[in-house]
Write an enzyme that holds these catalytic residues in place. Sequence first.
Site: not given
Ligand code: COA
Length: 385
Positions: A81, A333
Amino acid sequence: MKVGIVGVGCSKFGARDCTLQELAFEAVSEALKDADLAQEDIDISVVGCVGTRSYELMPAVVVNEYCGFSGKGPLRVEAACATGSAAVYSAFSSIKAGIAEIAIAIGVEKMTEVDTATSAAIGGRAGNYLWEHHFYGTTFPAYYAMHATAHMAKFGTTEKQMALVAVKAHRNAAKNPKAHFQKEISVEEVLGSRVITYPLKLYDCSPISDGASAAILASEKAVKEHGMDAVWIESIGFSSDTSNMTMRESFVGLRASRLAAEMAYKGAKIIDPLNSLDFATVHDCFTIAEIMAYEDLGFCKKGKGGEFIEKGESDFGGKMPVNTFGGLKAKGHPLAATGIAMVYEIVKQLREEAGRLQVDLKHYRALSHNVGGTGHFAWVFIFGR
Ligand SMILES: CC(C)(COP(=O)(O)OP(=O)(O)OC[C@H]1O[C@@H](n2cnc3c(N)ncnc32)[C@H](O)[C@@H]1OP(=O)(O)O)[C@@H](O)C(=O)NCCC(=O)NCCS
């Protein structure tokens, strides 16, 4: 010899329906226009791309060709990252070495080509695959959940304090047209959102975003010759740490961040960051990461990060405004694009072009802090204008 940033560009972050190279061009074209330069003025192009979630396995070649840098792009860099910062460092080094007068660093990532489960599995292999993911099924939210529970146990940091980081990020991103999320949220919404890995909930996590960013760097000589406006790189600090989390001294902070900050402060002759810098962009991939960053970067004492956000010290008007653009948490990100998007933000702020997100400047100096993995890499840059 000084090296400055003379042009910056950043794509809209979010789920983007375009190719990797089109996304990169969105940032590159803005940066070239910003610097009033053309492709032929650039000596070296460095492409940063983690690339694990996209089909383009040799991204530098296609990005360089599409952006008009074929023949000028000798390398691709990767530092998880923190890839964007590593790309800026490579461009900076080539100018310092006298190989280039003007260099471009590009960070680009297409993360939405795979589903969340696949992305989580790939992210969980970012540490030591054999000793962590293979045996324990680690994921990135799980890694940072370990940091969060350790911080809560040792210092009494609360879920509400972590939620405040998300609320601030979303409030700022709501004013940022390039942000993935442009919607304000409340503490109650964060605390009530679904648990991803205890104690981290949906709104404690950065999203899975597509995005690109670009920064054009120039030597002092080139800045003068072209009559360009530069934001100078005053110093760079870097460090790295073990691949395996069990080898770390503690989970309540990132040693690599602390060492990178010490090196950057020494290089810029900064003793007290609060009285030397106007604002900072820090690596808030999860809300606990921003709280640990306040401490590791010396904005407050170890263990006091929760209080720092609670007292509003990292908000506009506080001791050190942090992530005024919405942070990784709400701006998004896209791994390799993140570090250069921080540079974009800093240049806009130091030029007083940040519009509704402008901070008051006194020192005309700022810091960027970009972490790769769970502190596997850390970069701290000090910029001044
Ligand atoms: C948290 C996480 C698991 C959620 O993913 P998900 O369960 O597939 O969520 P979805 O894509 O189904 O989204 C569901 C809803 O939440 C929202 N959403 C998804 N991730 C979000 C987040 N991180 N923050 C706020 N809202 C989020 C989407 O826009 C969607 O909204 P809507 O229903 O109004 O359209 C995913 O964002 C994630 O893995 N984040 C971490 C990324 C990471 O590890 N990066 C590297 C770090 S160093």
